[in-house]
Motif scaffolding. Structure first.
Motif, PDB file in Angstrom:
ATOM      1  N   ALA A  73       0.862  -1.178   0.000  1.00 57.06           N
ATOM      2  CA  ALA A  73       0.000   0.000   0.000  1.00 57.06           C
ATOM      3  C   ALA A  73       0.898   1.227   0.000  1.00 57.06           C
ATOM      4  CB  ALA A  73      -0.891   0.000   1.237  1.00 57.06           C
TER       5      ALA A  73
ATOM      6  N   GLY B 111       5.525   5.119  -2.703  1.00 62.72           N
ATOM      7  CA  GLY B 111       6.449   6.237  -2.534  1.00 62.72           C
ATOM      8  C   GLY B 111       7.890   5.780  -2.444  1.00 62.72           C
TER       9      GLY B 111
ATOM     10  N   ALA C 272      10.014   5.044   0.104  1.00 65.44           N
ATOM     11  CA  ALA C 272      10.445   3.950   0.977  1.00 65.44           C
ATOM     12  C   ALA C 272       9.920   2.615   0.452  1.00 65.44           C
ATOM     13  CB  ALA C 272       9.960   4.194   2.397  1.00 65.44           C
ATOM     14  N   GLY C 273       8.661   2.601   0.042  1.00 64.88           N
ATOM     15  CA  GLY C 273       8.049   1.355  -0.395  1.00 64.88           C
ATOM     16  C   GLY C 273       8.742   0.779  -1.609  1.00 64.88           C
TER      17      GLY C 273
ATOM     18  N   GLY D 164      -1.220   2.594  -5.398  1.00 63.11           N
ATOM     19  CA  GLY D 164      -0.742   3.942  -5.105  1.00 63.11           C
ATOM     20  C   GLY D 164      -1.906   4.911  -5.191  1.00 63.11           C
ATOM     21  N   ALA D 165      -2.070   5.713  -4.175  1.00 64.11           N
ATOM     22  CA  ALA D 165      -3.195   6.648  -4.178  1.00 64.11           C
ATOM     23  C   ALA D 165      -2.979   7.747  -5.211  1.00 64.11           C
ATOM     24  CB  ALA D 165      -3.380   7.240  -2.791  1.00 64.11           C
ATOM     25  N   GLU D 166      -1.712   8.097  -5.461  1.00 64.44           N
ATOM     26  CA  GLU D 166      -1.436   9.140  -6.447  1.00 64.44           C
ATOM     27  C   GLU D 166      -1.489   8.533  -7.854  1.00 64.44           C
ATOM     28  OE1 GLU D 166       1.787  12.035  -5.654  1.00 64.44           O
ATOM     29  OE2 GLU D 166       2.243  10.745  -3.945  1.00 64.44           O
TER      30      GLU D 166
ATOM     31  N   SER E 175      11.102  20.137  -4.644  1.00 64.51           N
ATOM     32  CA  SER E 175      11.552  21.514  -4.406  1.00 64.51           C
ATOM     33  C   SER E 175      12.235  22.103  -5.637  1.00 64.51           C
ATOM     34  CB  SER E 175      12.478  21.580  -3.187  1.00 64.51           C
ATOM     35  OG  SER E 175      11.778  21.142  -2.054  1.00 64.51           O
TER      36      SER E 175
ATOM     37  N   ALA F  89       3.287   1.274   3.272  1.00 63.00           N
ATOM     38  CA  ALA F  89       4.276   2.335   3.008  1.00 63.00           C
ATOM     39  C   ALA F  89       3.503   3.584   2.633  1.00 63.00           C
ATOM     40  CB  ALA F  89       5.212   1.909   1.887  1.00 63.00           C
TER      41      ALA F  89
ATOM     42  N   SER G 145       3.371  10.014   4.918  1.00 63.17           N
ATOM     43  CA  SER G 145       2.731  10.845   5.924  1.00 63.17           C
ATOM     44  C   SER G 145       1.866  11.891   5.260  1.00 63.17           C
ATOM     45  CB  SER G 145       3.766  11.481   6.842  1.00 63.17           C
ATOM     46  OG  SER G 145       4.745  12.099   6.076  1.00 63.17           O
TER      47      SER G 145
ATOM     48  N   LEU H  99      -5.209   3.814   7.614  1.00 64.85           N
ATOM     49  CA  LEU H  99      -5.501   2.473   7.121  1.00 64.85           C
ATOM     50  C   LEU H  99      -5.133   1.419   8.168  1.00 64.85           C
ATOM     51  CD1 LEU H  99      -6.251   0.613   4.721  1.00 64.85           C
ATOM     52  CD2 LEU H  99      -3.869   0.796   3.978  1.00 64.85           C
TER      53      LEU H  99
ATOM     54  N   GLY I 252       8.978   3.421   6.089  1.00 61.40           N
ATOM     55  CA  GLY I 252       8.848   4.805   5.643  1.00 61.40           C
ATOM     56  C   GLY I 252       8.363   5.742   6.728  1.00 61.40           C
ATOM     57  N   GLU I 253       7.818   6.853   6.293  1.00 62.64           N
ATOM     58  CA  GLU I 253       7.416   7.893   7.233  1.00 62.64           C
ATOM     59  C   GLU I 253       6.195   7.510   8.060  1.00 62.64           C
ATOM     60  OE1 GLU I 253       6.867  11.544   5.083  1.00 62.64           O
ATOM     61  OE2 GLU I 253       8.974  12.091   5.303  1.00 62.64           O
TER      62      GLU I 253
ATOM     63  N   LEU J 179      13.094  11.939   6.897  1.00 59.64           N
ATOM     64  CA  LEU J 179      14.121  12.113   5.857  1.00 59.64           C
ATOM     65  C   LEU J 179      14.404  10.744   5.261  1.00 59.64           C
ATOM     66  CD1 LEU J 179      16.584  14.404   7.809  1.00 59.64           C
ATOM     67  CD2 LEU J 179      15.188  15.089   5.853  1.00 59.64           C
TER      68      LEU J 179
ATOM     69  N   LEU K  60      14.867   5.944   6.020  1.00 61.93           N
ATOM     70  CA  LEU K  60      13.829   5.129   5.382  1.00 61.93           C
ATOM     71  C   LEU K  60      14.455   4.084   4.468  1.00 61.93           C
ATOM     72  CD1 LEU K  60      11.249   7.907   4.409  1.00 61.93           C
ATOM     73  CD2 LEU K  60      11.665   6.843   6.620  1.00 61.93           C
TER      74      LEU K  60
ATOM     75  N   GLY L  20      19.857  16.180   2.020  1.00 66.53           N
ATOM     76  CA  GLY L  20      19.690  15.287   3.171  1.00 66.53           C
ATOM     77  C   GLY L  20      19.357  13.866   2.769  1.00 66.53           C
TER      78      GLY L  20
HETATM   79  C1  LIG Z   1       8.999  18.996  -0.896  1.00 60.12           C
HETATM   80  C2  LIG Z   1       9.721  17.959  -0.120  1.00 60.12           C
HETATM   81  C3  LIG Z   1      11.117  18.033   0.020  1.00 60.12           C
HETATM   82  C4  LIG Z   1      11.793  17.078   0.746  1.00 60.12           C
HETATM   83  N1  LIG Z   1      13.149  17.174   0.856  1.00 60.12           N
HETATM   84  C5  LIG Z   1      13.818  16.203   1.488  1.00 60.12           C
HETATM   85  C6  LIG Z   1      15.251  16.217   1.547  1.00 60.12           C
HETATM   86  O1  LIG Z   1      15.911  17.137   1.076  1.00 60.12           O
HETATM   87  N2  LIG Z   1      15.894  15.195   2.139  1.00 60.12           N
HETATM   88  C7  LIG Z   1      15.191  14.147   2.681  1.00 60.12           C
HETATM   89  O2  LIG Z   1      15.826  13.213   3.188  1.00 60.12           O
HETATM   90  N3  LIG Z   1      13.852  14.098   2.656  1.00 60.12           N
HETATM   91  C8  LIG Z   1      13.146  15.103   2.075  1.00 60.12           C
HETATM   92  N4  LIG Z   1      11.772  15.048   2.047  1.00 60.12           N
HETATM   93  C9  LIG Z   1      11.097  13.929   2.727  1.00 60.12           C
HETATM   94  C10 LIG Z   1      11.012  12.683   1.859  1.00 60.12           C
HETATM   95  O3  LIG Z   1      10.511  12.993   0.604  1.00 60.12           O
HETATM   96  C11 LIG Z   1      10.137  11.665   2.551  1.00 60.12           C
HETATM   97  O4  LIG Z   1      10.775  11.314   3.761  1.00 60.12           O
HETATM   98  C12 LIG Z   1       9.908  10.392   1.751  1.00 60.12           C
HETATM   99  O5  LIG Z   1       9.399  10.653   0.485  1.00 60.12           O
HETATM  100  C13 LIG Z   1       8.949   9.481   2.500  1.00 60.12           C
HETATM  101  O6  LIG Z   1       8.804   8.255   1.823  1.00 60.12           O
HETATM  102  P1  LIG Z   1       7.591   7.296   2.098  1.00 60.12           P
HETATM  103  O7  LIG Z   1       7.678   6.195   1.108  1.00 60.12           O
HETATM  104  O8  LIG Z   1       7.540   6.952   3.528  1.00 60.12           O
HETATM  105  O9  LIG Z   1       6.319   8.168   1.795  1.00 60.12           O
HETATM  106  P2  LIG Z   1       5.840   8.814   0.429  1.00 60.12           P
HETATM  107  O10 LIG Z   1       6.976   9.033  -0.492  1.00 60.12           O
HETATM  108  O11 LIG Z   1       4.994   9.950   0.809  1.00 60.12           O
HETATM  109  O12 LIG Z   1       4.951   7.695  -0.205  1.00 60.12           O
HETATM  110  C14 LIG Z   1       3.709   7.298   0.314  1.00 60.12           C
HETATM  111  C15 LIG Z   1       2.771   7.055  -0.833  1.00 60.12           C
HETATM  112  O13 LIG Z   1       1.708   6.242  -0.386  1.00 60.12           O
HETATM  113  C16 LIG Z   1       0.502   6.701  -0.922  1.00 60.12           C
HETATM  114  N5  LIG Z   1      -0.558   6.222  -0.056  1.00 60.12           N
HETATM  115  C17 LIG Z   1      -0.874   6.653   1.191  1.00 60.12           C
HETATM  116  N6  LIG Z   1      -1.893   5.930   1.686  1.00 60.12           N
HETATM  117  C18 LIG Z   1      -2.240   5.035   0.746  1.00 60.12           C
HETATM  118  C19 LIG Z   1      -3.234   4.015   0.689  1.00 60.12           C
HETATM  119  N7  LIG Z   1      -4.058   3.778   1.681  1.00 60.12           N
HETATM  120  N8  LIG Z   1      -3.311   3.274  -0.449  1.00 60.12           N
HETATM  121  C20 LIG Z   1      -2.478   3.504  -1.492  1.00 60.12           C
HETATM  122  N9  LIG Z   1      -1.514   4.457  -1.469  1.00 60.12           N
HETATM  123  C21 LIG Z   1      -1.402   5.219  -0.358  1.00 60.12           C
HETATM  124  C22 LIG Z   1       0.682   8.187  -0.937  1.00 60.12           C
HETATM  125  O14 LIG Z   1      -0.188   8.777  -1.866  1.00 60.12           O
HETATM  126  C23 LIG Z   1       2.138   8.320  -1.349  1.00 60.12           C
HETATM  127  O15 LIG Z   1       2.247   8.372  -2.743  1.00 60.12           O
HETATM  128  C24 LIG Z   1      11.066  16.015   1.356  1.00 60.12           C
HETATM  129  C25 LIG Z   1       9.682  15.939   1.219  1.00 60.12           C
HETATM  130  C26 LIG Z   1       9.010  16.893   0.495  1.00 60.12           C
HETATM  131  C27 LIG Z   1       7.526  16.800   0.363  1.00 60.12           C
END
Ligand SMILES: Cc1cc2nc3c(=O)[nH]c(=O)nc-3n(C[C@H](O)[C@H](O)[C@H](O)COP(=O)(O)OP(=O)(O)OC[C@H]3O[C@@H](n4cnc5c(N)ncnc54)[C@H](O)[C@@H]3O)c2cc1C
Ligand code: SRM
Ligand code: SF4
Ligand code: FES
Lengths: 807, 119
Positions: free
Chosen positions: A9, A12, A14-15, A36-38, A49, A108, A111, A248, A277-278, A289, A293, A475
């Motif tokens: 799920a 992003g 981490a997943g 993926g929700a997106e 950014s 995954a 946040s 969820l 992940g987050e 960050l 992850l 980062g």
């Molecule tokens: C603008 C910006 C700049 C950043 N800059 C930095 C940086 O310089 N250095 C750094 O280390 N980190 C940075 N980060 C943080 C970093 O992007 C996040 O820590 C990382 O993307 C988190 O990964 P993730 O897989 O946990 O979550 P995400 O990448 O957010 O992925 C989660 C995905 O799951 C989907 N989802 C959620 N719920 C469901 C569901 N029920 N069913 C299906 N899909 C679902 C969401 O839509 C999303 O697409 C930044 C973040 C942003 C927004």
């Protein structure tokens, strides 16, 4: 075998990283389905950014497009949010009714941006900064409207503000605290940051609390603060923090406490369900960050692949701001406090400020502003918990000041232009590396090495490559874990491999590969030479040498040259030679048209440009033993003239050198080994930068070890003082044998001793019984070795190696 | 019709090793893999001309001794991310003897860079 079903799920960062790792480890274990929700495939969220700032496009930041999922047989449901997990029937159900069964499930879900609960928060034009959708909305707003207000003066808020400014808007940043980025910066650094952002035209409203968003016709028009003041706004970006997306999981009855609670193997309270992940809370911490992850992703994949050896134990994180032209770095406890000390370098006019926080002689935190090139280094010292007492007085001046730069002054990474060469060995410029990092989505030095070859040869530019990575990724850069697997063919570390060979008495390369479940049928050019060495050094006389697993130099017993010819360096014991040896060298050089004859830096003579097929005859006619100049082996023992001739000589260093060279000749080792003996502390044989350096004094000999005169010069450390030549042999032999038994392949003594500590080495060598038996083990091992040149020149060993076929 | 020329007995090439055949067109490396498959490539690395015959053979790849490029034995293609190709030649093994296609012995002017079939 029927494949298991793996469902994820959230697609992003981490997943999908977790899936990539799973595919590497166990490509055939699972049928994979991703929701993926997106409506987009996997992209690099961090780089939103630069996209907002107009420096990159959405296409630039895709990590894995839809083709990637197809190529790996992954079923991808885009734009479908999972709303329910049926843990009894083991299936997930999406908003639109699509469902999928699982044997293993990964959550995954990332946040969600926190939205201030103020009146007007649902007005049009009020958004957050999290995904492509938000960035599109901001870019559209910038085309039509003038006033933007960013609420939140943290990392994300400032990157949003900078981007909107670049897009032509008037931007104000509202922040509750008096200081920007107060979670990452101390007041001084924060002040400098504010100055440079103001110089770029950003406005700041500090110490302000938002009370209401005002609107007209459903669209936002202004922000009102608690003190009654107002500021106009056509666009409001809320960047006041994130919350783990746990909806969820909660609905499915999985334990959540400010994040989905996982153990060190990334499993939730339902062991079939993993989370990364987050969205995760690990040991009470939710990370925001990517570096941590990605570490989670590795561990999770390891368990999904049924290896079951990885553990995630939490991470220390560091921060950089991705606003082009502003260099800022922060890590750990940067504020200091009771029990800590601070070293500060402050040059506000020059725009440079550095603060390191120390506790018990260790770095526990720091802030760098304006000059961050040493950030990666400080961060490494912090994570390793390195005692800095010995470098404290230079610490602030950075790594270059410690003579750690290699050849090119690499701590100028940020300032270097794209054409400047980084890797001298492979001729790779900075621009090529930056391009590869961006285009191919590289995150580690290893990746860069694979894709560009930079730092893959002599390695002296590794630090520079690391800095370029850190600088390019911000980062997002996760430093190499210290316990690295031996190579891509296995997850086992050098240590684990050595241990298995010893404890299970493995005697051949196929045995090792079978026992440790190598992923490739017969390894690669990295692991085979290492395994061959480990086998021979652990089981002398029993394990069989495998010439095909040796680098060509050790297989042909000569050094390959750039044109495919070879060089021949015969042994000259202790640097001594005779007129008859010199005559033979002269005759051979002329007879075989050897184009170059050179005196080496190792006190002997090199014949360069010998044709391979001539090697056996050249050796036979030289009639001198192999100098092993080609091997991970005992090389030379340099000596000075010593008490025999020199007016200062206290001991017969020449004879001592000859004795040492004869005693250890033919010794294979994890890396090359060089010795030197000087007759007095004037040290004309340069014993202070050798693997074993012996220095004669009036009362006997001083022994120094783990020096190095190569890529990074290191002075040898004192090991022992002894009286007799016999003791010199025994102590040196014991030291070398322990090194042979315990170091990792390609680790020189200097690196090995740095890893295990000089105290450990002394303790092993000072123990009389242990020292004696180690020396005996070395002598036993050496009995098995023959002079390779003699065997090939006179006994016809490995004839095929030197014959060219003609028809 | 392909003409074949006998070059060496299979057993005279070490497993996971190679022998060099000298031809008017330059040296050709004849490889024998761990599983007794045989391949022939021009003995020139697409990078800087390193003698591939001197590399470590693992699976169906050889690692060039000079700067560590990996070359696919069946096609001569450099393994990504490197790019380039060492020309490959037809070989066969019959009754323990290795034969090389006669065409391999005809000197052909080599372009600076060769594209691999299918690349
Ligand atoms: C603008 C910006 C700049 C950043 N800059 C930095 C940086 O310089 N250095 C750094 O280390 N980190 C940075 N980060 C943080 C970093 O992007 C996040 O820590 C990382 O993307 C988190 O990964 P993730 O897989 O946990 O979550 P995400 O990448 O957010 O992925 C989660 C995905 O799951 C989907 N989802 C959620 N719920 C469901 C569901 N029920 N069913 C299906 N899909 C679902 C969401 O839509 C999303 O697409 C930044 C973040 C942003 C927004
Ligand atoms: C021939 C010689 C240069 C010379 O003309 O003087 C030489 C030549 C090479 N050195 Fe060296 N080194 C030579 C003395 C040195 C010295 C000086 C010394 O030994 O006193 C050093 C610094 C001392 C040290 O090692 O601590 C030295 C540090 C290196 C290094 C860096 C090692 C390190 O740990 O940092 C390498 C790279 C490596 O080994 O990975 C290297 C690698 C090489 C290689 C093997 C490069 C290669 O992989 O092909 C060169 C082989 C040339 C050849 O085919 O003959 N050479 N090299 C010297 C041979 C000495 C001998 O008689 O055996
Ligand atoms: S001999 Fe040593 S210093 Fe000289 S080019 Fe070769 S590796 Fe570099
Ligand atoms: S010549 Fe083959 S890798 Fe450079």
């Amino acid at each position: 075998m029927k494949r298991m079903k793996l469902v994820m799920a959230g697609n992003g960062m981490a997943g999908v990283r977790t899936l990539e790792e799973v595919l590497k480890l166990a490509p055939d274990l699972y049928d994979i389905t991703v929701f993926g929700a997106e409506p987009y495939a996997n992209y690099n969220r961090i780089l939103l950014s630069p996209v907002l700032a107009g420096e990159q496009t959405i296409q630039d930041i895709m990590l894995n497009d839809e083709d990637w999922y197809r190529e790996h047989g992954i079923t991808l449901h885009l734009g479908k949010k999972i709303t329910q997990i049926d843990r009894v029937a083991r299936k997930v159900i999406a908003e639109d009714g699509t469902s999928a069964e699982y044997d293993r499930l990964i959550l995954a879900t990332g946040s969600q941006p926190f939205i201030l609960p103020v009146p007007g928060k649902e007005l049009q034009g009020v958004i957050s900064f999290r995904d492509i959708h938000d960035v599109d909305a901001m870019i559209a707003a910038a085309q039509q409207h003038k006033h933007a207000v960013v609420i939140g003066g943290g990392l994300l808020g400032l990157e949003a503000a900078n981007g909107l400014k670049q897009r032509g808007m008037e931007v104000s940043v509202v922040h509750l605290s008096e200081y920007l980025m107060d979670r990452q910066l101390d007041p001084t650094a924060s002040h400098l940051l504010r100055q440079s952002l103001e110089a770029r035209g950003l406005k700041f409203l500090l110490g302000k609390q938002t009370s209401e968003l005002l609107g007209r016709d459903g669209r936002v028009t202004a922000v009102r603060f608690k003190d009654g003041e107002e500021t106009p706004a056509d666009l409001v970006v809320m960047a006041v923090g994130i919350r783990p997306n746990t909806e969820l999981a909660e609905a499915a009855g999985i334990h959540v406490n400010r994040g989905i609670v996982v153990n060190d193997t990334m499993q939730t309270f339902d062991p079939r369900i993993y989370a990364v992940g987050e969205c995760v809370s690990h040991r009470g911490i939710a990370y925001g960050l990517v570096a941590p992850l990605f570490e989670m992703a590795k561990v999770c994949a390891n368990h999904l692949a049924q290896m079951g050896i990885g553990r995630y134990q939490g991470s220390v994180v560091s921060t950089k701001l991705k606003v082009t032209g502003i260099d800022l770095f922060s890590a750990g406890n940067f504020m200091g406090g009771a029990g800590t000390e601070e070293i500060v370098l402050s040059d506000p006019m020059g725009g440079v400020y550095k603060k390191l926080v120390l506790q018990d002689n260790k770095i526990v935190g720091g802030v760098l502003y304006g000059d961050t090139v040493d950030g990666a280094w400080y961060f490494q010292l912090l994570r390793e918990g390195r005692n800095i007492a010995d470098i404290r007085d230079h610490l602030m001046f950075g790594q270059s000041h410690l003579g750690d730069t290699g050849h090119l002054g690499q701590n100028k990474a940020a300032a270097m232009s794209d054409e400047m060469e980084v890797c001298g060995c492979n001729g790779i410029c900075k621009g090529v590396i930056v391009k590869a990092i961006k285009e191919k989505g590289l995150f580690t030095v290893d990746d860069v090495r694979k894709h560009t070859k930079a730092s893959s040869s002599c390695g002296s530019c590794t630090g520079l490559v690391e800095q370029i990575l850190a600088f390019t990724l911000g980062g997002d850069y996760s430093a190499q874990p210290k316990t690295k697997s031996l190579c891509g063919c296995t997850d086992h570390t050098h240590e684990e491999v050595r241990q298995a060979i010893r404890e299970h008495k493995l005697l051949s390369i196929p045995d090792v590969m079978k026992f440790l479940e190598w992923r490739t049928p017969n390894g690669c050019a990295t692991c085979r030479p290492a395994l061959n060495y480990y086998l021979l050094s652990t089981w002398p006389h029993e394990a069989q040498d495998d010439p095909q697993s040796r680098f060509i130099n050790e297989r042909a017993h000569a050094n390959i040259q750039k044109d495919g010819t070879y060089s021949v360096v015969p042994r000259m014991w202790g640097g001594m030679t005779t007129p008859s040896e010199l005559k033979r060298i002269a005759i051979v050089a002329e007879k075989y048209h050897i184009p170059a004859v050179k005196v080496t830096g190792g006190q002997r003579i090199d014949l360069l440009g010998v044709k391979k097929e001539d090697l056996p005859n050249v050796w036979a006619e030289l009639d001198m033993p192999s100098g092993h100049a080609y091997g991970k082996a005992m090389r030379t023992v340099k000596t000075c003239v010593g008490s025999e001739w020199c007016r200062f000589g206290t001991q017969d260093s020449t004879q001592m050198g000859i004795d040492l060279e004869k005693a250890f000749y033919k010794m294979w080792a994890p890396h090359k080994v060089k010795l030197a003996v000087s007759g007095c502390p004037r040290n004309c044989a340069e014993a202070a930068i050798k693997d074993v350096g012996v220095i004669g004094v009036d009362s006997g000999w001083e022994l120094y070890v783990a020096g190095n005169g190569g890529i990074k010069t290191e002075v040898a450390q004192f090991m022992a003082k002894v009286k007799t030549a016999e003791e010199v042999l025994e102590y040196s032999g014991a030291f070398l044998q322990i090194y042979r038994e315990e170091a990792w392949y390609l680790e020189r003594t200097v690196h090995w001793v740095a890893r295990v500590g000089m105290d450990y080495v002394k303790q092993r060598v000072d123990d009389a019984e242990g020292r004696k038996t180690a020396y005996e083990r070395l002598q036993f091992a050496l009995q098995a070795e023959k002079d390779p040149w003699l065997e090939r020149a006179k006994e016809g060993v490995a004839k095929h190696e030197f014959e060219v076929l003609t028809v | 019709m392909q003409d074949w020329i006998k070059v060496v007995k299979l057993e005279d090439i070490p497993r996971a090793g190679a022998r060099v055949v000298r031809t008017p067109g330059g040296d050709i490396a004849v490889f024998r893999t761990d599983e007794d498959e045989v391949f022939a490539l021009n003995d020139r690395c697409p990078h800087k001309g390193g003698p591939l015959s001197q590399g470590i053979v693992a699976g169906r790849k050889v690692t060039c001794p000079l700067h560590g490029w990996n070359i696919q034995l069946d096609s001569g293609a450099a393994v990504a991310p490197d790019e380039g190709c060492a020309a490959n030649h037809a070989v066969k093994v019959e009754a323990g003897v290795v034969y090389l296609a006669a065409s391999a012995f005809v000197p052909v002017p080599q372009p600076a860079k060769i594209a691999c079939a299918g690349h």
